[in-house]
Design an enzyme around this catalytic site. Structure first.
Site, mmCIF file in Angstrom:
data_model
loop_
_atom_site.group_PDB
_atom_site.id
_atom_site.type_symbol
_atom_site.label_atom_id
_atom_site.label_comp_id
_atom_site.label_asym_id
_atom_site.label_seq_id
_atom_site.Cartn_x
_atom_site.Cartn_y
_atom_site.Cartn_z
ATOM 1 N N LEU A 144 0.870 -1.167 0.000
ATOM 2 C CA LEU A 144 0.000 0.000 0.000
ATOM 3 C C LEU A 144 0.909 1.219 0.000
ATOM 4 O O LEU A 144 1.905 1.243 0.717
ATOM 5 C CB LEU A 144 -0.892 -0.009 1.246
ATOM 6 C CG LEU A 144 -2.133 0.894 1.262
ATOM 7 C CD1 LEU A 144 -3.090 0.505 0.151
ATOM 8 C CD2 LEU A 144 -2.843 0.773 2.616
ATOM 9 N N ASP A 145 0.593 2.220 -0.822
ATOM 10 C CA ASP A 145 1.428 3.416 -0.898
ATOM 11 C C ASP A 145 1.691 3.984 0.490
ATOM 12 O O ASP A 145 0.824 3.946 1.369
ATOM 13 C CB ASP A 145 0.750 4.499 -1.748
ATOM 14 C CG ASP A 145 0.847 4.228 -3.229
ATOM 15 O OD1 ASP A 145 1.607 3.333 -3.624
ATOM 16 O OD2 ASP A 145 0.145 4.921 -3.991
ATOM 17 N N ARG A 146 2.866 4.564 0.654
ATOM 18 C CA ARG A 146 3.252 5.148 1.942
ATOM 19 C C ARG A 146 2.253 6.199 2.407
ATOM 20 O O ARG A 146 1.951 6.297 3.610
ATOM 21 C CB ARG A 146 4.649 5.766 1.823
ATOM 22 C CG ARG A 146 5.210 6.302 3.127
ATOM 23 C CD ARG A 146 6.606 6.874 2.936
ATOM 24 N NE ARG A 146 6.582 8.089 2.133
ATOM 25 C CZ ARG A 146 6.426 9.309 2.633
ATOM 26 N NH1 ARG A 146 6.249 9.481 3.936
ATOM 27 N NH2 ARG A 146 6.423 10.362 1.845
ATOM 28 N N LEU A 147 1.732 7.000 1.488
ATOM 29 C CA LEU A 147 0.833 8.093 1.875
ATOM 30 C C LEU A 147 -0.603 7.633 2.088
ATOM 31 O O LEU A 147 -1.430 8.396 2.583
ATOM 32 C CB LEU A 147 0.864 9.192 0.804
ATOM 33 C CG LEU A 147 2.219 9.866 0.582
ATOM 34 C CD1 LEU A 147 2.087 10.989 -0.445
ATOM 35 C CD2 LEU A 147 2.789 10.413 1.893
ATOM 36 N N THR A 148 -0.923 6.404 1.701
ATOM 37 C CA THR A 148 -2.275 5.867 1.850
ATOM 38 C C THR A 148 -2.384 5.075 3.139
ATOM 39 O O THR A 148 -1.491 4.292 3.473
ATOM 40 C CB THR A 148 -2.625 4.960 0.658
ATOM 41 O OG1 THR A 148 -2.467 5.688 -0.558
ATOM 42 C CG2 THR A 148 -4.061 4.455 0.755
#
Length: 316
Positions: A144-148
């Site tokens: 999962l994306d770091r910012l998500t």
């Protein structure tokens, strides 16, 4: 055809939940020694590599230090620990949603990378879980994306990891996301967005191009405030990089807090955890490939721009 020799088990223990780096010397090349190859491969100053050899930090499969003048041998395996970068701790907890003898499902906070990569190594969900749960063999089934924020699946047994990764590769996992973005009364929703998305190596943002669609997202407006943003349900049918963010931006309602879409903005200083991207992996649903159990997990997180938009906008 000659079969590739499998890698032996690592002779070095993990450090801070991070595996040692494994290097397999490739066939071909004109390196005389192991040291010559590593100097070129690691793109490090010769003094750094020489210092690692002198300190006995580079070892072979038997765990013994490899001398710098060891003759180059294609197929030889080496291990060492990378110098961990200085990382600002991500000050948010990882909530374990489910744990059994096969899998661990966690509710990841914003700003925490899933697995070690680049400048994020020890401050990642995988490394933290290995330390906190005491499961050194824990592995990520997907990323999962770091910012998500939201749900991420990890596997307990290395031999079962492939079965769970195959679920994601074959799109046999139902995923639902929630996003907070501007409300546009003229936008006809729900709709399925189809486009072709490409992400070039070295480029921060992905982009849509002409051609056969490779990205599909169902976008629904679940509710909105008269003088504020809308809350959206996003169901991806494919898994292209930044797909949800690209599609929302293309619709004219970019996700709040997005530093890449519609425009790439200047990076925030390390340790600035204000105004996180308002994207959440809300639902993860699948049939367990090992036990046959039907799983449905739901994140309990709330997106700050929806629960308190004024505070989120002010960066509090």
């Amino acid at each position: 055809m000659r079969r590739r020799r499998p890698a032996p088990p690592p002779p070095l223990p993990q450090r801070d939940g991070v595996d040692p780096v494994r290097v397999r010397l490739p066939a071909g090349g004109s390196w005389a020694t192991v040291r010559d190859h590593l100097v070129q491969r690691l793109s490090a100053k010769p003094g750094v590599v020489d210092g690692m050899f002198a300190a006995g930090l580079i070892v072979g499969a038997d765990g013994r230090a490899v001398p710098a003048d060891t003759p180059y041998e294609p197929g030889l395996f080496l291990w060492f620990h990378r110098e961990l970068p200085a990382e600002v701790p991500v000050p948010f907890p990882l909530e374990v949603v489910h744990r059994d003898e096969h899998i661990v499902v966690v509710d990841k906070p914003h700003f925490l990378a899933t697995t070690p990569r680049g400048s994020h190594v020890a401050q990642t969900a995988l490394a933290r879980l290995r330390r906190e749960l005491g499961i050194p063999e824990l592995g990520a089934a997907h990323r999962l994306d770091r910012l998500t924020a939201g749900l991420v699946l990890f596997t307990v047994r290395p031999g079962e990891r492939g079965a769970y990764q195959t679920l994601f590769r074959d799109r046999r996992v139902h995923k639902e996301y929630e996003a907070v973005a501007p409300y546009d009364p003229g936008l006809d929703l729900p709709r399925t967005v189809r486009s072709r998305i490409v992400k070039e190596r070295g480029e921060l943002a992905a982009r849509e191009v002409e051609g056969e669609p490779n990205a599909l997202t169902l976008v629904e407006l679940t509710e909105h405030r008269a003088d504020g943003p809308g809350r959206y349900r996003l169901v991806p049918g494919t898994g292209q990089t930044h797909q949800l963010r690209v599609h929302m931006s293309a619709l004219g309602v970019p996700i709040l807090g997005d530093p890449l879409y519609p425009e790439v903005t200047a990076p925030v200083p390390a340790g600035d955890f204000r105004r996180p991207l308002q994207l959440l992996a809300r639902v993860l649903e699948f049939t367990d490939p090992v036990t046959g159990v039907e799983h449905r997990f739901t994140s309990r997180r709330e997106l700050a721009a929806w629960s308190s938009y004024e505070e989120w906008a002010a960066g509090q």
